[in-house]
Design an enzyme around this catalytic site. Structure first.
Site, PDB file in Angstrom:
ATOM      1  N   SER A  28      -5.340 -84.530  -2.556  1.00  0.00           N
ATOM      2  CA  SER A  28      -4.982 -85.367  -3.716  1.00  0.00           C
ATOM      3  C   SER A  28      -4.080 -84.574  -4.668  1.00  0.00           C
ATOM      4  CB  SER A  28      -6.259 -85.775  -4.457  1.00  0.00           C
ATOM      5  OG  SER A  28      -7.167 -86.369  -3.551  1.00  0.00           O
ATOM      6  N   SER A  30      -0.132 -84.217  -6.768  1.00  0.00           N
ATOM      7  CA  SER A  30       1.296 -84.574  -6.656  1.00  0.00           C
ATOM      8  C   SER A  30       1.953 -83.903  -5.446  1.00  0.00           C
ATOM      9  CB  SER A  30       2.027 -84.169  -7.937  1.00  0.00           C
ATOM     10  OG  SER A  30       1.903 -82.759  -8.127  1.00  0.00           O
ATOM     11  N   GLY A  87      -3.222 -79.683  -2.160  1.00  0.00           N
ATOM     12  CA  GLY A  87      -2.619 -78.787  -3.149  1.00  0.00           C
ATOM     13  C   GLY A  87      -3.685 -77.897  -3.768  1.00  0.00           C
ATOM     14  N   LYS A  99      -9.304 -75.844  -7.882  1.00  0.00           N
ATOM     15  CA  LYS A  99      -8.862 -77.211  -7.616  1.00  0.00           C
ATOM     16  C   LYS A  99      -9.612 -78.169  -8.521  1.00  0.00           C
ATOM     17  CE  LYS A  99      -8.241 -78.791  -3.583  1.00  0.00           C
ATOM     18  NZ  LYS A  99      -7.017 -79.395  -4.166  1.00  0.00           N
ATOM     19  N   GLY A 100      -9.063 -79.379  -8.651  1.00  0.00           N
ATOM     20  CA  GLY A 100      -9.736 -80.360  -9.479  1.00  0.00           C
ATOM     21  C   GLY A 100      -8.979 -80.726 -10.732  1.00  0.00           C
ATOM     22  N   GLU A 108     -12.530 -83.750  -2.133  1.00  0.00           N
ATOM     23  CA  GLU A 108     -11.616 -82.779  -1.497  1.00  0.00           C
ATOM     24  C   GLU A 108     -12.410 -81.692  -0.788  1.00  0.00           C
ATOM     25  OE1 GLU A 108      -9.350 -81.511  -4.847  1.00  0.00           O
ATOM     26  OE2 GLU A 108      -7.751 -82.968  -4.496  1.00  0.00           O
TER      27      GLU A 108
HETATM   28  O1  DER Z   1      -6.899 -81.928  -8.396  1.00  0.00           O
HETATM   29  C1  DER Z   1      -6.733 -81.366  -7.310  1.00  0.00           C
HETATM   30  O2  DER Z   1      -7.630 -80.798  -6.700  1.00  0.00           O
HETATM   31  C2  DER Z   1      -5.330 -81.274  -6.769  1.00  0.00           C
HETATM   32  O3  DER Z   1      -5.321 -81.140  -5.370  1.00  0.00           O
HETATM   33  C3  DER Z   1      -4.701 -80.062  -7.413  1.00  0.00           C
HETATM   34  O4  DER Z   1      -5.476 -78.948  -7.043  1.00  0.00           O
HETATM   35  C4  DER Z   1      -3.252 -79.885  -7.022  1.00  0.00           C
HETATM   36  O5  DER Z   1      -2.552 -80.914  -7.641  1.00  0.00           O
HETATM   37  P1  DER Z   1      -0.946 -80.831  -7.716  1.00  0.00           P
HETATM   38  O6  DER Z   1      -0.471 -80.826  -6.281  1.00  0.00           O
HETATM   39  O7  DER Z   1      -0.558 -82.090  -8.441  1.00  0.00           O
HETATM   40  O8  DER Z   1      -0.606 -79.585  -8.449  1.00  0.00           O
END
Ligand code: DER
Length: 235
Positions: A28, A30, A87, A99-100, A108
């Protein structure tokens, strides 16, 4: 940063998603959008990956899969995942992840835990030597709503710093996760030496904690998109 994210995503997808890859876990945020776009390009423009099933890690990931007409799976039918791609908010020199940031850490981590390989894709701003250098919003922790104050107090007593309830911007009151829970963002003490494996275990044991955004010993390899469009890896 989109070019950097896209470069990391394409390198990771093209290296880890082949004709033998049956089940892909979709993260999840971007950066993962670029990975799903690359998967869709492989399926719909190149006629490849015909048998691939995608298991989402959030409502957002589920919509990404559906919007790109990829085959949607779930852990009921696909509990064994070949590769999970996601990500990260930050990756330290030991590949400990925060993450989070997008509030999806619980699903995730669950989906990642079902994968043989966990691949992280990120732009260069996520790479750090020491956790907290880049990501200053704290470690997200998913908690049962009724426990948010005692959990906050216990984390602060155990490890210092400050844990704050994540308040929504476009909704009155706290953010409610895909699982109906609240989130704490724990800003830990920058100068303190933490054993993140111990911290992760201790916080996870606090009654009322559902999951932490500390992914310790979970990432197999990280792909960082650089400003010049190149990709560096860490494993
Ligand atoms: O919220 C999450 O765990 C997302 O995977 C985060 O860790 C990375 O989000 P981004 O790709 O928008 O930077």
């Amino acid at each position: 940063l989109d070019a950097a994210k896209s470069a990391a995503a394409q390198a990771a997808v093209d290296q880890w998603v082949t004709e033998d890859t049956k089940v892909v876990g979709v993260g999840s945020g971007s950066t993962i959008v670029f990975a799903v776009e690359r998967l869709a390009e492989r399926v719909w423009k190149e006629g490849a990956l015909a048998d691939m099933i995608c298991v989402p890690s959030s409502y957002q990931a589920r919509k990404l899969i559906l919007d790109h007409n990829l085959t949607l799976g779930d852990l009921d039918r696909n509990p064994k995942i070949d590769v999970y791609i996601d990500g990260a908010d930050e990756v330290d020199s030991h590949m400990v992840l925060i993450k989070g940031g997008g509030g999806c850490l619980m699903q995730e981590k669950i989906v990642a835990s079902c994968a043989k390989t966990v691949i992280i894709i990120a732009d260069y701003t996520k790479k750090s030597l020491r956790l907290g250098e880049q990501w200053c919003k704290g470690i997200p922790i998913e908690i049962a709503p009724m426990a948010h104050v005692p959990v906050k107090l216990k984390i602060e007593a155990l490890f210092g710093g400050e844990a704050s309830l994540r308040i929504a911007l476009k909704k009155a009151g706290p953010i409610v996760t895909d699982n109906g829970n609240f989130l704490l963002d724990w800003k830990f003490l920058a100068k303190r030496e933490y054993n993140w494996d111990e911290v992760n275990r201790a916080i996870s044991m606090i009654p009322g904690v559902l999951e932490t955004g500390l992914f310790v010993d979970m990432a197999s390899k990280c792909y960082f998109g650089m400003a010049d469009g190149s990709v560096k890896t860490q494993n």
